[in-house]
Design an enzyme around this catalytic site. Sequence first.
Site, PDB file in Angstrom:
ATOM      1  N   CYS A 117      -3.830  10.212  10.102  1.00 53.42           N
ATOM      2  CA  CYS A 117      -4.832  11.274  10.152  1.00 53.42           C
ATOM      3  C   CYS A 117      -4.380  12.408  11.060  1.00 53.42           C
ATOM      4  O   CYS A 117      -3.632  12.202  12.006  1.00 53.42           O
ATOM      5  CB  CYS A 117      -6.134  10.734  10.709  1.00 53.42           C
ATOM      6  SG  CYS A 117      -6.744   9.313   9.837  1.00 53.42           S
ATOM      7  N   ARG A 144       2.349  13.972   7.804  1.00 52.30           N
ATOM      8  CA  ARG A 144       1.975  12.704   8.422  1.00 52.30           C
ATOM      9  C   ARG A 144       1.386  11.724   7.407  1.00 52.30           C
ATOM     10  O   ARG A 144       1.233  10.550   7.706  1.00 52.30           O
ATOM     11  CB  ARG A 144       0.945  12.960   9.532  1.00 52.30           C
ATOM     12  CG  ARG A 144       1.508  13.744  10.699  1.00 52.30           C
ATOM     13  CD  ARG A 144       0.410  14.178  11.634  1.00 52.30           C
ATOM     14  NE  ARG A 144      -0.251  13.048  12.244  1.00 52.30           N
ATOM     15  CZ  ARG A 144       0.036  12.560  13.434  1.00 52.30           C
ATOM     16  NH1 ARG A 144       0.987  13.098  14.141  1.00 52.30           N
ATOM     17  NH2 ARG A 144      -0.613  11.537  13.927  1.00 52.30           N
ATOM     18  N   TRP A 203      -6.348   9.513   6.461  1.00 52.72           N
ATOM     19  CA  TRP A 203      -5.554   8.454   5.836  1.00 52.72           C
ATOM     20  C   TRP A 203      -6.446   7.220   5.906  1.00 52.72           C
ATOM     21  O   TRP A 203      -6.701   6.703   6.985  1.00 52.72           O
ATOM     22  CB  TRP A 203      -4.258   8.264   6.621  1.00 52.72           C
ATOM     23  CG  TRP A 203      -3.248   7.395   5.963  1.00 52.72           C
ATOM     24  CD1 TRP A 203      -2.357   7.760   4.986  1.00 52.72           C
ATOM     25  CD2 TRP A 203      -2.965   6.020   6.251  1.00 52.72           C
ATOM     26  NE1 TRP A 203      -1.568   6.690   4.654  1.00 52.72           N
ATOM     27  CE2 TRP A 203      -1.912   5.613   5.413  1.00 52.72           C
ATOM     28  CE3 TRP A 203      -3.516   5.090   7.136  1.00 52.72           C
ATOM     29  CZ2 TRP A 203      -1.390   4.333   5.427  1.00 52.72           C
ATOM     30  CZ3 TRP A 203      -2.993   3.802   7.150  1.00 52.72           C
ATOM     31  CH2 TRP A 203      -1.938   3.440   6.296  1.00 52.72           C
ATOM     32  N   ASN A 223      -9.543  10.554  14.757  1.00 49.42           N
ATOM     33  CA  ASN A 223      -8.332   9.806  14.384  1.00 49.42           C
ATOM     34  C   ASN A 223      -8.398   8.439  15.040  1.00 49.42           C
ATOM     35  O   ASN A 223      -8.964   8.310  16.122  1.00 49.42           O
ATOM     36  CB  ASN A 223      -7.069  10.495  14.925  1.00 49.42           C
ATOM     37  CG  ASN A 223      -6.633  11.653  14.061  1.00 49.42           C
ATOM     38  OD1 ASN A 223      -7.257  11.957  13.055  1.00 49.42           O
ATOM     39  ND2 ASN A 223      -5.560  12.304  14.468  1.00 49.42           N
ATOM     40  N   GLY A 224      -7.744   7.452  14.446  1.00 49.75           N
ATOM     41  CA  GLY A 224      -7.684   6.135  15.080  1.00 49.75           C
ATOM     42  C   GLY A 224      -8.694   5.180  14.477  1.00 49.75           C
ATOM     43  O   GLY A 224      -9.208   5.402  13.378  1.00 49.75           O
ATOM     44  N   GLU A 252      18.320  -1.103   6.974  1.00 55.35           N
ATOM     45  CA  GLU A 252      17.862   0.287   6.943  1.00 55.35           C
ATOM     46  C   GLU A 252      18.107   0.903   5.562  1.00 55.35           C
ATOM     47  O   GLU A 252      17.262   1.621   5.035  1.00 55.35           O
ATOM     48  CB  GLU A 252      18.569   1.089   8.051  1.00 55.35           C
ATOM     49  CG  GLU A 252      18.204   2.555   8.126  1.00 55.35           C
ATOM     50  CD  GLU A 252      16.723   2.832   8.362  1.00 55.35           C
ATOM     51  OE1 GLU A 252      15.940   1.900   8.612  1.00 55.35           O
ATOM     52  OE2 GLU A 252      16.351   4.022   8.277  1.00 55.35           O
ATOM     53  N   LYS A 304      15.198   2.497   3.280  1.00 54.38           N
ATOM     54  CA  LYS A 304      15.258   3.896   2.821  1.00 54.38           C
ATOM     55  C   LYS A 304      15.059   3.943   1.314  1.00 54.38           C
ATOM     56  O   LYS A 304      14.358   4.788   0.789  1.00 54.38           O
ATOM     57  CB  LYS A 304      16.610   4.537   3.144  1.00 54.38           C
ATOM     58  CG  LYS A 304      16.834   4.959   4.562  1.00 54.38           C
ATOM     59  CD  LYS A 304      16.046   6.166   5.026  1.00 54.38           C
ATOM     60  CE  LYS A 304      14.684   5.841   5.544  1.00 54.38           C
ATOM     61  NZ  LYS A 304      14.529   5.237   6.834  1.00 54.38           N
ATOM     62  N   GLU A 345      11.223   2.632   0.234  1.00 50.69           N
ATOM     63  CA  GLU A 345      10.039   3.393   0.650  1.00 50.69           C
ATOM     64  C   GLU A 345       9.882   4.704  -0.102  1.00 50.69           C
ATOM     65  O   GLU A 345       8.769   5.169  -0.304  1.00 50.69           O
ATOM     66  CB  GLU A 345      10.015   3.627   2.167  1.00 50.69           C
ATOM     67  CG  GLU A 345      11.086   4.543   2.697  1.00 50.69           C
ATOM     68  CD  GLU A 345      11.006   4.719   4.215  1.00 50.69           C
ATOM     69  OE1 GLU A 345       9.910   4.664   4.777  1.00 50.69           O
ATOM     70  OE2 GLU A 345      12.066   4.921   4.829  1.00 50.69           O
ATOM     71  N   HIS A 347      21.466 -19.584  -0.301  1.00 51.20           N
ATOM     72  CA  HIS A 347      20.412 -20.524   0.093  1.00 51.20           C
ATOM     73  C   HIS A 347      19.108 -20.242  -0.646  1.00 51.20           C
ATOM     74  O   HIS A 347      18.047 -20.664  -0.210  1.00 51.20           O
ATOM     75  CB  HIS A 347      20.218 -20.493   1.608  1.00 51.20           C
ATOM     76  CG  HIS A 347      21.426 -20.952   2.348  1.00 51.20           C
ATOM     77  ND1 HIS A 347      21.828 -22.267   2.377  1.00 51.20           N
ATOM     78  CD2 HIS A 347      22.375 -20.263   3.034  1.00 51.20           C
ATOM     79  CE1 HIS A 347      22.947 -22.378   3.073  1.00 51.20           C
ATOM     80  NE2 HIS A 347      23.308 -21.166   3.482  1.00 51.20           N
ATOM     81  N   LYS A 375       3.526   9.217   8.526  1.00 51.24           N
ATOM     82  CA  LYS A 375       4.665   9.454   9.408  1.00 51.24           C
ATOM     83  C   LYS A 375       4.520   8.700  10.719  1.00 51.24           C
ATOM     84  O   LYS A 375       5.480   8.171  11.248  1.00 51.24           O
ATOM     85  CB  LYS A 375       4.806  10.961   9.664  1.00 51.24           C
ATOM     86  CG  LYS A 375       5.962  11.336  10.578  1.00 51.24           C
ATOM     87  CD  LYS A 375       7.299  11.035   9.923  1.00 51.24           C
ATOM     88  CE  LYS A 375       8.477  11.280  10.825  1.00 51.24           C
ATOM     89  NZ  LYS A 375       9.687  10.583  10.348  1.00 51.24           N
TER      90      LYS A 375
HETATM   91  C1  F6R Z   1      10.856   4.391   7.848  1.00 51.79           C
HETATM   92  C2  F6R Z   1      10.113   4.835   9.021  1.00 51.79           C
HETATM   93  C3  F6R Z   1       9.260   3.844   9.721  1.00 51.79           C
HETATM   94  C4  F6R Z   1       9.277   4.089  11.235  1.00 51.79           C
HETATM   95  C5  F6R Z   1       8.249   3.174  11.908  1.00 51.79           C
HETATM   96  C6  F6R Z   1       8.253   3.357  13.415  1.00 51.79           C
HETATM   97  O1  F6R Z   1      11.622   5.418   7.317  1.00 51.79           O
HETATM   98  O2  F6R Z   1      10.165   5.976   9.397  1.00 51.79           O
HETATM   99  O3  F6R Z   1       9.627   2.533   9.419  1.00 51.79           O
HETATM  100  O4  F6R Z   1      10.563   3.850  11.717  1.00 51.79           O
HETATM  101  O5  F6R Z   1       6.979   3.449  11.409  1.00 51.79           O
HETATM  102  O6  F6R Z   1       7.892   4.652  13.764  1.00 51.79           O
HETATM  103  P1  F6R Z   1       8.212   5.231  15.191  1.00 51.79           P
HETATM  104  O7  F6R Z   1       9.701   5.329  15.319  1.00 51.79           O
HETATM  105  O8  F6R Z   1       7.547   6.576  15.224  1.00 51.79           O
HETATM  106  O9  F6R Z   1       7.639   4.269  16.200  1.00 51.79           O
END
Ligand code: F6R
Length: 613
Positions: free
Chosen positions: A2, A27, A76, A102-103, A486, A490, A493, A509, A608
């Site tokens: 949010c 975000r 959100w 927010n929250g 990673e 990538k 997602e 396994h 985000k």
């Molecule tokens: C994936 C991604 C998320 C963040 C995770 C932690 O591309 O961006 O997996 O890495 O939400 O976020 P931060 O680093 O802001 O604590």
Amino acid sequence: MCGIVGYTGAGQAAPVLLDGLSKLEYRGYDSAGIAVRDGEAEPVIVKEKGRIADLKKKIGSEDNVIGTCGIGHTRWATHGAPSETNAHPHHSDDNAVVGVHNGIIENYEEIRAKLKKKGYEFYSQTDTECIIKLVDYYYKKYQETPIEAIARAILRVRGSYALCLMFADYPGEIFCARNGSPMIIGMTGEDAFVASDVPAILNYTRHVYYIDNMEMAHLKKGGVEFFNIDGDRIEKELVEIKWDAEAAEKGGYEHFMLKEIHEQPKAVEDTIHSVVKDGNRIDLSGVGLSEEEIKKISQIYIVACGSAYHVGVSSQYVLEDLAGIPVRVELASEFRYRSMPLLQDALAIIISQSGETADSLEALRKMKASGIKTLAIVNVVGSSIAREADHVFYTLAGPEIAVATTKAYSTQLVANDLLAIEFGRVRGLLTDEEAYRLVEEVKSIPEKIATILEDKNRIQWFASKFANAHDIFFIGRGIDYATCMEGSLKCKEISYIHSEAYAAGELKHGTISLVEEGTLVIGVCTQSEVFEKTVSNMVETASRGAYLMGLTTEDNYSLEDVARFTVFVPKVDEHFSTSLAVVPLQLLGYYISLARGLDVDKPRNLAKSVTVE
Ligand code: F6R
């Protein structure tokens, strides 16, 4: 997640709110709304499910939302589905209090039940409506000032929030409070702004105040005052934001993600230079860790979420090998609810781009409460994690807008590499010369990333070939396994293709039964010690029909005999190979998403900054 924007001042509020909300779109959100007040008139509230563009369409002409004071929100969904009714702003029954939030309010059901008994009715499923009506209840019951009523309400609620309210009796004024969710106040001349995140108000001011937990603010044209939970006035320091507004624009790239992938050489270089001084000496004085403290560390706990956790998985190999300190890497969401015996001479490293991830913040607090020294590796200056940690190593990635992290991830990796080298030197595992050589290797990373980026067309071609894949498996061992984690994230997602990262030796396994004719298996092979082993595991999948892509370092040309498509990255000391091997995988995820016509920068269901559990 949010987003909040608020404005009161000499100009019209609606354009500022809509502009600010659009800057927070990255975000992630599913609905948006604004409330604008013209003097003493009732606020006009407009809300819509979907994008800011849908909200603007609904507003029509700006003449429909005249007024110099207003609040706006991107939601959100957490409590209640994405819908116009659940979108913010919310209001008390008679519009005496209108607000955005927010929250999460954890005890909202209890509050709702209490207020229902007092005659309140509820039109939405949100926790936000509950807190707004609670403030309204106290405001009327005790005939108090807004600040007193808000203080009373926040003592009653549990959870994390940033709250922005307008009271019918106080035209042109905005009241705010926070606990756990970020909130900043900006001032310029007669204009006062409030926002959940810097980009929302960067077009108007770069001087902001950070409100701390359980503090409140009162904004009006030409001024802002701050209060503690007792209602006493407090002073706050004005902080200058050094971000370049342009850095938060796309700058000619089709997507923020592609722009940020290309910004990696500079982001990594800036982060290296923030601690590497003349003669390749690593200077952690800015981070605040003394040599005595480093010598005492008996254990490192790395705690993080998502990609930041993957940084931890890769860095554990580097820290253990170069600094000789045992490392445990923990998912913050798991760690916070675990009763794990913690060693007192340990150092907890919390890694977070946003510095606001709820689980990482709670993990940090838990470490501190257990008496463990904490070091945060954070990108956003002034964020909650940065402010609460004992020590901070700021990564210099600049604003990261795309939901899928790339440049922040890369800067986190080198921050850990440099810590590992310096810890190793101070603890006597590395001579000055060895440390110097390793720093030279780290310093070579930015240029090598730039070289990989020059070859992106090949990856784009390969991505278009596999844009309709059902499953993708990433396999590797040791550091390469961390890179796979990673690469897989990538890919899934932003492309919505199922993928998994697997420690190559674990395949047989169980998971290898999923491999069938044409399944894409990507083998990452940068570690000489396990190169042959991973190649054998790749061959095992090929003999069950897998289509093999290989990712390795220049000189390992034998991989071309096994894989049908091979990507080579420049050689670097093998401790640091994730920094290079991850780049083709970031590009692969990006180009698959592009080929599938998806919203690369704002993938579905994701935000985000994850400020709720
Ligand atoms: C994936 C991604 C998320 C963040 C995770 C932690 O591309 O961006 O997996 O890495 O939400 O976020 P931060 O680093 O802001 O604590």
